[in-house]
Motif scaffolding. Sequence first.
Motif, PDB file in Angstrom:
ATOM      1  N   ALA A   1     -11.152   0.410 -18.872  1.00  0.00           N
ATOM      2  CA  ALA A   1     -11.561  -0.931 -18.447  1.00  0.00           C
ATOM      3  C   ALA A   1     -10.659  -1.394 -17.321  1.00  0.00           C
ATOM      4  O   ALA A   1      -9.553  -0.874 -17.133  1.00  0.00           O
ATOM      5  CB  ALA A   1     -11.496  -1.917 -19.614  1.00  0.00           C
ATOM      6  N   ILE A   2     -11.135  -2.397 -16.584  1.00  0.00           N
ATOM      7  CA  ILE A   2     -10.341  -3.034 -15.540  1.00  0.00           C
ATOM      8  C   ILE A   2     -10.391  -4.546 -15.742  1.00  0.00           C
ATOM      9  O   ILE A   2     -11.221  -5.057 -16.492  1.00  0.00           O
ATOM     10  CB  ILE A   2     -10.843  -2.660 -14.129  1.00  0.00           C
ATOM     11  CG1 ILE A   2     -12.311  -3.044 -13.948  1.00  0.00           C
ATOM     12  CG2 ILE A   2     -10.657  -1.168 -13.875  1.00  0.00           C
ATOM     13  CD1 ILE A   2     -12.834  -2.800 -12.547  1.00  0.00           C
ATOM     14  N   GLY A   3      -9.501  -5.256 -15.047  1.00  0.00           N
ATOM     15  CA  GLY A   3      -9.339  -6.682 -15.302  1.00  0.00           C
ATOM     16  C   GLY A   3     -10.368  -7.594 -14.674  1.00  0.00           C
ATOM     17  O   GLY A   3     -10.510  -8.745 -15.085  1.00  0.00           O
ATOM     18  N   GLY A   4     -11.055  -7.130 -13.632  1.00  0.00           N
ATOM     19  CA  GLY A   4     -12.086  -7.958 -13.016  1.00  0.00           C
ATOM     20  C   GLY A   4     -11.568  -9.042 -12.096  1.00  0.00           C
ATOM     21  O   GLY A   4     -12.307  -9.967 -11.744  1.00  0.00           O
ATOM     22  N   VAL A   5     -10.300  -8.948 -11.693  1.00  0.00           N
ATOM     23  CA  VAL A   5      -9.708  -9.916 -10.770  1.00  0.00           C
ATOM     24  C   VAL A   5      -8.844  -9.168  -9.766  1.00  0.00           C
ATOM     25  O   VAL A   5      -8.450  -8.023  -9.995  1.00  0.00           O
ATOM     26  CB  VAL A   5      -8.845 -10.964 -11.509  1.00  0.00           C
ATOM     27  CG1 VAL A   5      -9.698 -11.894 -12.346  1.00  0.00           C
ATOM     28  CG2 VAL A   5      -7.767 -10.285 -12.352  1.00  0.00           C
ATOM     29  N   GLN A   6      -8.552  -9.824  -8.671  1.00  0.00           N
ATOM     30  CA  GLN A   6      -7.608  -9.286  -7.695  1.00  0.00           C
ATOM     31  C   GLN A   6      -6.220  -9.799  -8.060  1.00  0.00           C
ATOM     32  O   GLN A   6      -6.005 -11.012  -8.163  1.00  0.00           O
ATOM     33  CB  GLN A   6      -7.969  -9.732  -6.282  1.00  0.00           C
ATOM     34  CG  GLN A   6      -6.985  -9.261  -5.218  1.00  0.00           C
ATOM     35  CD  GLN A   6      -7.301  -9.832  -3.841  1.00  0.00           C
ATOM     36  OE1 GLN A   6      -8.341 -10.444  -3.627  1.00  0.00           O
ATOM     37  NE2 GLN A   6      -6.394  -9.627  -2.903  1.00  0.00           N
ATOM     38  N   LEU A   7      -5.272  -8.890  -8.288  1.00  0.00           N
ATOM     39  CA  LEU A   7      -3.922  -9.288  -8.641  1.00  0.00           C
ATOM     40  C   LEU A   7      -3.165  -9.760  -7.401  1.00  0.00           C
ATOM     41  O   LEU A   7      -3.232  -9.134  -6.340  1.00  0.00           O
ATOM     42  CB  LEU A   7      -3.178  -8.128  -9.299  1.00  0.00           C
ATOM     43  CG  LEU A   7      -3.757  -7.622 -10.621  1.00  0.00           C
ATOM     44  CD1 LEU A   7      -2.912  -6.457 -11.136  1.00  0.00           C
ATOM     45  CD2 LEU A   7      -3.832  -8.725 -11.659  1.00  0.00           C
TER      46      LEU A   7
END
Length: 328
Positions: A99-105
């Motif tokens: 999975a990935i976070g779905g936001v730009q860090l």
Amino acid sequence: MAAAISRPPSTRVAVVTGGNKGIGLEVCRQLASSGITVILTARDEGRGAAAVAELKEAAGLSDVVFHQLEVTDAQSIALLAGFLEARFGKLDILVNNAAIGGVQLLPIEGPDDGSAPSGEKFSGMDARQMAEWMRTRCRPTSDAARAAVQTNYYGTKNVTEALLPLLQASSDGRVVNVSSDFGLLRLAREPRKHRSERRAMQHFSNEELKRELNDVGSLTEERLDELLSLFLRDFEAGVLGARGWPTEFSAYKVAKAAVNAYSRVLARRHPELRVNCAHPGYVKTDMTRHSGLLTPAEGAGNVVKVAMLPEGGPTGAFFALGEEAPFV
């Protein structure tokens, strides 16, 4: 010609997606420590092979095999399915962890400059404060939202569908979809020992949408596709709040809610399998920038507990920190 099956039929075989670090790596470690042959998968071949070497050399776990897998790539998924069919002829446990976070860090300013602050940063913080710290250090973007839907939902679904025949070849096939309390239709309270000051709050304010996602008797995969397309259109138009979608970490929440719904649909469609969702807890990983309440090993333990439920156990259920809990 397919290679001969290299393990006795009685040997249990597990696949873990996103297995090269964090929760996924610890799930591999714990399953392998239980005598299960584990196929550790990762997008990056070098990192995946290094993770397998670590488990073999540091932990003495010999029955761990690496196979490359990009969950958003149909050819990569097909190659994994072919490998499993040729080598084992079945699959007993599938843990969809990638999975990935779905936001730009965003960069972290100050003495912790970089992508992962030291543990001291979170000393004295409760879960709510850590989540707020995370929120202020990331930015939602359309590209990140689309990637989260493709990876977290469609990656999970497409890997599962491709491996279904192998799961059905097992005498006790089971799927564990690593989910999150962020995928609940409202935020559940953690057990008291992890609750701290974390407050219950609504993720979905659209009551009709919540009812539809919770109506497992009528919900279809086609309707989930329509709802996800609608979410992405509303994201692009900047009307998430007005339409009742989550407005913070929205893509991650919506994708995990869709995974929860798909898991229930799949469990209904395939009663011969055990299909469940597992919320590991707020875990210190790269995705949380090493904020969190639990170590990766502790979070993985909550996933493995679901993977190792007794034969004939629940299906179509949501487990939070290893205990069965509501989807809403």
